[in-house]
Design a protein around this motif. Structure first.
Motif, PDB file in Angstrom:
ATOM      1  N   ILE A 160      -4.718  -2.764   8.177  1.00 51.87           N
ATOM      2  CA  ILE A 160      -4.686  -3.992   7.367  1.00 51.87           C
ATOM      3  C   ILE A 160      -3.227  -4.305   7.102  1.00 51.87           C
ATOM      4  N   GLY A 161      -2.760  -5.447   7.610  1.00 49.49           N
ATOM      5  CA  GLY A 161      -1.346  -5.754   7.477  1.00 49.49           C
ATOM      6  C   GLY A 161      -0.511  -4.672   8.133  1.00 49.49           C
ATOM      7  N   GLU A 162       0.483  -4.164   7.397  1.00 47.90           N
ATOM      8  CA  GLU A 162       1.351  -3.108   7.926  1.00 47.90           C
ATOM      9  C   GLU A 162       0.782  -1.714   7.683  1.00 47.90           C
ATOM     10  N   ALA A 163      -0.319  -1.622   6.944  1.00 52.84           N
ATOM     11  CA  ALA A 163      -0.861  -0.326   6.544  1.00 52.84           C
ATOM     12  C   ALA A 163      -2.002   0.110   7.446  1.00 52.84           C
ATOM     13  N   VAL A 165       0.860  -1.170   0.000  1.00 47.47           N
ATOM     14  CA  VAL A 165       0.000   0.000   0.000  1.00 47.47           C
ATOM     15  C   VAL A 165       0.903   1.230   0.000  1.00 47.47           C
ATOM     16  N   THR A 166       0.827   2.025  -1.055  1.00 44.63           N
ATOM     17  CA  THR A 166       1.579   3.268  -1.160  1.00 44.63           C
ATOM     18  C   THR A 166       0.665   4.421  -0.739  1.00 44.63           C
ATOM     19  N   PRO A 167       1.171   5.638  -0.628  1.00 44.24           N
ATOM     20  CA  PRO A 167       0.275   6.764  -0.313  1.00 44.24           C
ATOM     21  C   PRO A 167      -0.858   6.931  -1.317  1.00 44.24           C
ATOM     22  N   LYS A 189     -14.677   4.160   0.341  1.00 43.04           N
ATOM     23  CA  LYS A 189     -13.385   4.648  -0.136  1.00 43.04           C
ATOM     24  C   LYS A 189     -12.538   5.086   1.059  1.00 43.04           C
ATOM     25  N   PHE A 190     -11.242   4.790   0.979  1.00 44.26           N
ATOM     26  CA  PHE A 190     -10.321   5.087   2.063  1.00 44.26           C
ATOM     27  C   PHE A 190      -9.082   5.806   1.554  1.00 44.26           C
ATOM     28  N   ALA A 191      -8.526   6.661   2.418  1.00 42.91           N
ATOM     29  CA  ALA A 191      -7.224   7.267   2.176  1.00 42.91           C
ATOM     30  C   ALA A 191      -6.174   6.503   2.984  1.00 42.91           C
ATOM     31  N   VAL A 192      -4.925   6.639   2.581  1.00 41.11           N
ATOM     32  CA  VAL A 192      -3.834   5.914   3.232  1.00 41.11           C
ATOM     33  C   VAL A 192      -3.221   6.794   4.324  1.00 41.11           C
ATOM     34  N   LEU A 193      -3.268   6.307   5.553  1.00 39.68           N
ATOM     35  CA  LEU A 193      -2.647   7.003   6.676  1.00 39.68           C
ATOM     36  C   LEU A 193      -1.227   6.519   6.911  1.00 39.68           C
ATOM     37  N   ARG A 194      -0.984   5.224   6.674  1.00 38.64           N
ATOM     38  CA  ARG A 194       0.358   4.664   6.840  1.00 38.64           C
ATOM     39  C   ARG A 194       0.577   3.608   5.761  1.00 38.64           C
ATOM     40  N   PRO A 195       1.544   3.791   4.873  1.00 33.15           N
ATOM     41  CA  PRO A 195       1.830   2.767   3.855  1.00 33.15           C
ATOM     42  C   PRO A 195       2.403   1.506   4.503  1.00 33.15           C
TER      43      PRO A 195
END
Length: 275
Positions: free
Chosen positions: A199-202, A25-27, A250-256
């Motif tokens: 989810i996982g490391e993200a 998961v990237t930004p 829909k979600f934004a990425v807080l931590r890749p």
């Protein structure tokens, strides 16, 4: 416990997706997701809303991220060396101006043949800057809006039951083109209330409901519109308060970070559904 049961990335906006056992998961979402886009000769993005044959195109990026293979039924495949430094061209995504790196005449000719209309392939440039909207802002490549689309197995199963009650067959999950499918939530549409989730490391932050359009009427195997379902049934119970039909979130990425099929999905902040 809720877990990821499917991960899918869509390298070219509007084209077929690829299921993967794990990814990063990237930004801007899952690696390579919507990092390419097909545009008209005027630079306007192509979408299954108008060009359902996009669904026939099956892209694949090599592990090094340097080559893109394009395949479609009945057409000789083509492989493109991905250009990340070439000349930029203006592109239009929902009326908003962006830039794209053209991927050459070979890809353009191939796409034009498959789609039966003049087309070019562009890639997100390294300097691409886009801020997405919603409760949690983020960024994305050429996605419609926010970088990650999540739907639960319970949500899909409820739709199938409602379709069956109306005498309609189930629709494949790929109609909804989600990035992450979650199983283990007992209640349908739980994803609407998961305002912060690991989810996982993200880590992801809820942005907004996924408002559906005519794309979910397209049979992803044949590249043709397949009738009024599932929009007709969804309209009976999933009308959003601000208009449209909501299905998924829909979600934004807080931590890749890395994610895998089988990873636990842990909700760290709950909220009320917007429906």
């Amino acid at each position: 416990m809720a877990r990821i049961v499917e991960l899918s990335t869509y390298p070219i906006k509007g084209c077929a997706g690829t299921s993967v056992p794990d990814t990063v998961v990237t930004p801007a979402g899952l690696a390579h997701d919507r990092s390419f886009m097909v545009v008209s000769d005027l630079g306007v993005f192509r979408t299954q809303r108008r060009d359902p044959r996009l669904a026939l195109i099956r892209p694949a990026i090599d592990p090094e991220g340097t080559r893109l293979a394009l395949r479609a039924p009945g057409v000789e495949p083509v492989t493109v060396d991905i250009d990340t430094s070439g000349a930029r061209r203006a592109v239009d995504l929902f009326g908003a101006p962006y830039r794209g790196i053209d991927q050459g005449d070979g890809a353009a000719a191939w796409l034009s043949d498959v789609l039966r209309a003049p087309s070019r392939l562009v890639r997100v440039p390294p300097e691409h800057h886009r801020v997405t909207d919603g409760r949690t802002p983020g960024t994305s490549g050429y996605a419609d809006s926010c970088p990650l689309h999540v739907v639960s197995r319970a949500t899909l199963d409820l739709l199938d039951r409602r379709l069956a009650a109306r005498g309609a067959p189930p629709v494949p999950a790929n109609r909804f083109r989600a990035n992450v499918v979650v199983d283990g939530w007992d209640e349908a549409h739980t994803e609407d209330r998961t305002h912060r989730v690991s989810i996982g490391e993200a880590e992801l932050g809820y942005a907004k409901q996924a408002i559906r359009c005519a794309v979910i009427l397209v049979d992803q195997e044949t590249g043709t519109r397949a009738g009024p379902e599932p929009l007709r049934t969804l309209a009976t119970y999933r009308r959003a308060s601000e208009g449209g039909i909501a299905f998924g979130a829909k979600f934004a990425v807080l931590r890749p970070g890395k994610v895998c099929v089988g990873d636990a999905v842990t909700v760290t902040e709950w909220g009320a559904s917007e429906l």
